[in-house]
Each structure stands twice: as structure tokens, then as C-alpha cells.
Design an enzyme around this catalytic site. Structure first.
Site, PDB file in Angstrom:
ATOM      1  N   GLY A  57      58.187 -73.124   9.683  1.00 53.95           N
ATOM      2  CA  GLY A  57      59.587 -72.967  10.041  1.00 53.95           C
ATOM      3  C   GLY A  57      60.041 -73.690  11.286  1.00 53.95           C
ATOM      4  O   GLY A  57      61.101 -73.367  11.821  1.00 53.95           O
ATOM      5  N   GLU A 103      57.588 -65.466   9.500  1.00 52.90           N
ATOM      6  CA  GLU A 103      58.819 -65.326   8.723  1.00 52.90           C
ATOM      7  C   GLU A 103      59.088 -66.532   7.840  1.00 52.90           C
ATOM      8  O   GLU A 103      59.693 -66.427   6.769  1.00 52.90           O
ATOM      9  CB  GLU A 103      60.009 -65.060   9.654  1.00 52.90           C
ATOM     10  CG  GLU A 103      60.584 -66.263  10.391  1.00 52.90           C
ATOM     11  CD  GLU A 103      59.687 -66.833  11.470  1.00 52.90           C
ATOM     12  OE1 GLU A 103      59.861 -68.014  11.820  1.00 52.90           O
ATOM     13  OE2 GLU A 103      58.818 -66.095  11.954  1.00 52.90           O
ATOM     14  N   ASP A 104      58.635 -67.708   8.280  1.00 47.96           N
ATOM     15  CA  ASP A 104      58.877 -68.927   7.516  1.00 47.96           C
ATOM     16  C   ASP A 104      58.208 -68.868   6.143  1.00 47.96           C
ATOM     17  O   ASP A 104      58.803 -69.231   5.127  1.00 47.96           O
ATOM     18  CB  ASP A 104      58.409 -70.155   8.293  1.00 47.96           C
ATOM     19  CG  ASP A 104      57.037 -69.969   8.935  1.00 47.96           C
ATOM     20  OD1 ASP A 104      56.379 -68.943   8.670  1.00 47.96           O
ATOM     21  OD2 ASP A 104      56.618 -70.854   9.703  1.00 47.96           O
ATOM     22  N   PHE A 105      56.954 -68.406   6.104  1.00 49.49           N
ATOM     23  CA  PHE A 105      56.234 -68.304   4.840  1.00 49.49           C
ATOM     24  C   PHE A 105      56.931 -67.343   3.883  1.00 49.49           C
ATOM     25  O   PHE A 105      57.098 -67.632   2.688  1.00 49.49           O
ATOM     26  CB  PHE A 105      54.799 -67.839   5.098  1.00 49.49           C
ATOM     27  CG  PHE A 105      54.011 -67.553   3.846  1.00 49.49           C
ATOM     28  CD1 PHE A 105      53.348 -68.568   3.185  1.00 49.49           C
ATOM     29  CD2 PHE A 105      53.934 -66.257   3.334  1.00 49.49           C
ATOM     30  CE1 PHE A 105      52.618 -68.316   2.022  1.00 49.49           C
ATOM     31  CE2 PHE A 105      53.216 -65.997   2.181  1.00 49.49           C
ATOM     32  CZ  PHE A 105      52.552 -67.015   1.520  1.00 49.49           C
TER      33      PHE A 105
END
Length: 397
Positions: free
Chosen positions: A210, A235-237
Site C-alpha cells: 500500500g 491493511e493493504d493486503f
């Protein structure tokens, strides 16, 4: 005796097949990287309107490169965008720096948001949530503070945002920086990281990081928006997983992300790699087996033993040839990702490459046996599946 022999041959076949698979990934990354990266950005014709983009920049503190990094967002040639700066502390020295840039480039639509929300344990999500709720456009670029942009980077990213795509991200790489740490970072992101990243994108596996990601906001809002992912550190995953589960595509653009943090030393870099390894293990437990075997030195040893068992080949000769060929392929891949002359000579590459390859397995083992994650001044514990819980540091008497 016979069952033990079958077991021995079974392990040998496993290591040999895994070794072949790693070489296939290596070749895919080289050829796909050559095809995919650094494509020429084509200007839209004057009659085609540009979609607006909201850029969210979460900041905390000031480093020596922050001003020049942020300034690249004010000098982009993309005609329709806004920048939303987020700082959780109203005494943060980055505020004055941001305001000076806003005064220097008054024609750029830039806003400043102070004070973090409380929507989860992830401090980055808490910092960005207020700005996310105030964006003006459908497309939202989340960009870390250490990222530099070229004049046409945003246009390159938007070029890949097709009707069935909800996420376009940049493959992590680094700017040219002096010193051993700068060389080490560039080699890691241009070889070990880019090898997996390019191969994963080629076969459409979630490889999203991210640090520079363009998201279709309406699709993310179907899951409750940014705050839904505040319970995760990675959070990006999980954002990418949520979009992919809905049937949307995600793609990398042709320009790699140029990380240019003012803090560049070996200890900080290795701490970062260890933190990422801890996140991967918590999210995907199978990584415990697969990731160490993807390292040059580890899989080479396993394959050398395997070919000795299966074909009676010389172990040492095979292992040395394996390392040499891996080294050459990494040099080729790094040159493709760099798209120009490297900022160091071949001797520097050899030293830093050997250091990276030999230290990689150690860092992974360290991540396994010390699962707590230290992020700035906070400490977190991860449950299986990636949900994070902030824990208080122990008080020493």
C-alpha cells in the site's frame, strides 16, 4: 528400509521440483518485467476528459528528504487532482513544511487535515480516515510520505484503471541513494521483492503493497470504506483481497514506486523486513515453509542434496553453479527494474547481494521467534488471519 528410501526420494523430488519452480518464477519475472515496466506514457487527446484523483498523504514527523518528496506531488502534469495531507498531531513539524509547499504552489488544490480518528488499531488508517471521508473524486491514491513521483506517474497509474479494475499499484523500488544501505535496499527491492511481485502480478495473485496505491473509492465503500480495515496492520493486503473477492481486477502500473525516505541505514531496513515477515506469517501461515525455500542459499542447498540423491551429481559443483546463475539473473532483473545505469559498481553489487542473500533466512527466523511487531512507538500482537491488537510495553523496574 524400503519406506525410509521412499521418504528420502520423496523429499529429494520435492526439493528438485521446488527448485525448478523458483527458476520458473525467476524467468517469468525477467521477461514479464521487460514487457511490463517503464512503458511510454501516452497523452490523452484534448477531447478526452481526465478523471479526478484525490491523493491522501499520511505524514508523521520530518526527515531530510520529506520536502523534496512532497514537492514532486505539486509538480505533476496530471491536470485534475487534489492532495489531502493528514497529521494526527497538531504540533507535528511537518505541518509547517506542508503549509510552505501550499504557499509555493497556490494553484494546486491541497488541504491539511489534523487529528486522527479512532476506527481501529492501525495508526495509518486512523490518520487517513478524516481525509478519506472528505475526498472529492472517485479515484483515491494512498501514498506514503517517502514516495517520490515523476511528472507523469499519476497519468501512468490512471492508464491502467480500466472499467473492470479497482486497484492500480506501483511495484516497490527505491530512488538512487549513496552508501551501503542504499545499495542494499535497491538490490532487495529490485531482485527478491520484484521477482515475487512481478510473477504474482503475472498470474493474478494478490501481491499488493500500500505504499502507492490507486483505489476506486465506490467499490471500497461497499465494504464500509477505509475504516473497515483499521483492525489490520497489513491493511493493504486485506483491501486488495476484498476487492479481488468481489471480482475486480488489480494491476501494477509500469513505473515502480520510488521510495526515498531520509532514514537509510541497515538496521532500520532489516527491522522493516522483519516486520513485514511477521505480517506475512500471521496472514498466510503457509509462508513459514514456502518463504525460506524461496531464498537462493536455502533452496540451493536443498536442490544440491536432491540432485545428488536422484542423479548422483556433485553437490558442491551444483551449488556453486546455482548461486552463480541466480546472481546473474538477479543482476539482469535489477537492471530491468532500474531502467538505466545502476548507481553502484559490480563489486558493490556482489557484496550487498551476498549480504542480503545470507541475512534473509536469519531475518525470517527472527520474525518467527519474536512475533511482536514494533511500529514507531507502538507494539502490536497479531492473531492468525492478520487481526492486530495493540499491547502495552512492559514496565521494567
Amino acid at each position: 528400509m524400503v519406506p525410509m528410501l521412499y521418504t528420502l526420494y520423496g523429499f529429494a523430488i520435492f526439493f528438485f521440483i521446488y527448485w525448478c519452480a523458483m527458476w520458473l518464477i525467476h524467468l517469468v519475472a525477467i521477461f514479464y518485467g521487460k514487457y511490463r515496466l517503464h512503458q511510454k506514457v501516452v497523452q490523452l487527446d484534448s477531447e478526452t476528459p481526465y478523471a479526478g484523483v484525490s491523493i491522501i498523504k499520511p505524514l508523521m514527523g520530518v526527515d531530510p528528504n520529506l520536502f523534496s518528496n512532497l514537492e514532486t506531488f505539486f509538480t505533476m502534469t496530471y491536470p485534475k487532482y487534489e492532495i489531502l495531507f493528514c497529521l494526527e498531531d497538531d504540533t507535528d513539524p511537518a505541518i509547517m513544511l506542508v503549509r510552505s509547499l501550499m504557499e509555493k504552489y497556490p494553484k494546486v488544490d491541497a488541504k491539511l487535515y489534523l487529528g486522527a480518528g479512532s476506527v481501529g488499531v492501525n495508526p495509518k488508517i486512523n490518520n487517513m480516515n478524516k481525509a478519506y471521508d472528505a475526498v472529492s473524486y472517485e479515484f483515491v491514491l494512498i501514498s506514503d510520505s517517502g514516495i517520490r513521483m515523476k511528472e507523469d506517474t499519476l497519468q501512468d497509474m490512471m492508464r491502467y484503471m480500466s472499467e473492470n479494475t479497482a486497484l492500480v499499484h506501483q511495484m516497490p523500488f527505491t530512488s538512487d541513494r549513496d552508501g551501503f544501505a542504499g545499495t542494499l535496499e535497491k538490490i532487495y527491492f529490485g531482485t527478491a521483492q520484484s521477482r515475487i511481485y512481478l510473477a504474482a502480478d503475472f498470474i493474478n495473485i494478490n501481491c499488493h503493497t500500500g505504499m502507492s496505491a490507486l483505489i476506486r473509492k465506490s467499490v471500497l465503500d461497499e465494504d464500509g470504506g477505509l475504516k473497515t480495515f483499521g483492525c489490520y496492520l497489513a491493511e493493504d493486503f486485506f483491501m486488495a483481497k476484498a476487492l479481488k473477492d468481489k471480482g475486480w481486477k488489480m494491476r501494477i502500473c509500469s513505473q515502480p514506486a520510488l521510495q526515498n525516505s531520509g532514514i537509510c541505514d541497515v538496521n532500520s531496513f532489516q527491522a522493516r523486513l522483519t516486520r513485514w515477515a511477521k505480517l506475512r506469517v500471521a496472514m498466510l501461515p503457509l509462508i513459514v515453509i514456502m518463504e525460506p525455500l524461496s531464498e537462493c542459499m536455502v533452496i540451493g542447498l536443498g536442490a544440491a542434496w536432491a540432485v545428488n540423491v536422484l542423479f548422483k551429481w556433485d553437490v558442491l559443483g551444483f551449488y556453486l553453479i546455482h548461486i552463480l546463475m541466480w546472481f546473474i539473473c538477479d543482476w539482469i532483473l535489477l537492471s530491468i527494474v532500474q531502467n538505466g545505469s545502476l548507481p553502484f559498481n559490480k563489486f558493490d553489487f556482489v557484496v550487498a547481494w551476498l549480504f542480503r542473500e545470507c541475512s534473509g533466512p536469519y531475518l525470517f527466523l527472527h520474525a518467527i521467534f519474536d512475533p511482536e511487531i514494533k511500529w514507531r512507538s507502538r507494539i502490536y500482537k497479531l492473531a492468525w488471519g492478520g487481526v492486530a491488537q495493540e499491547i502495552k510495553p512492559r514496565i521494567k523496574f
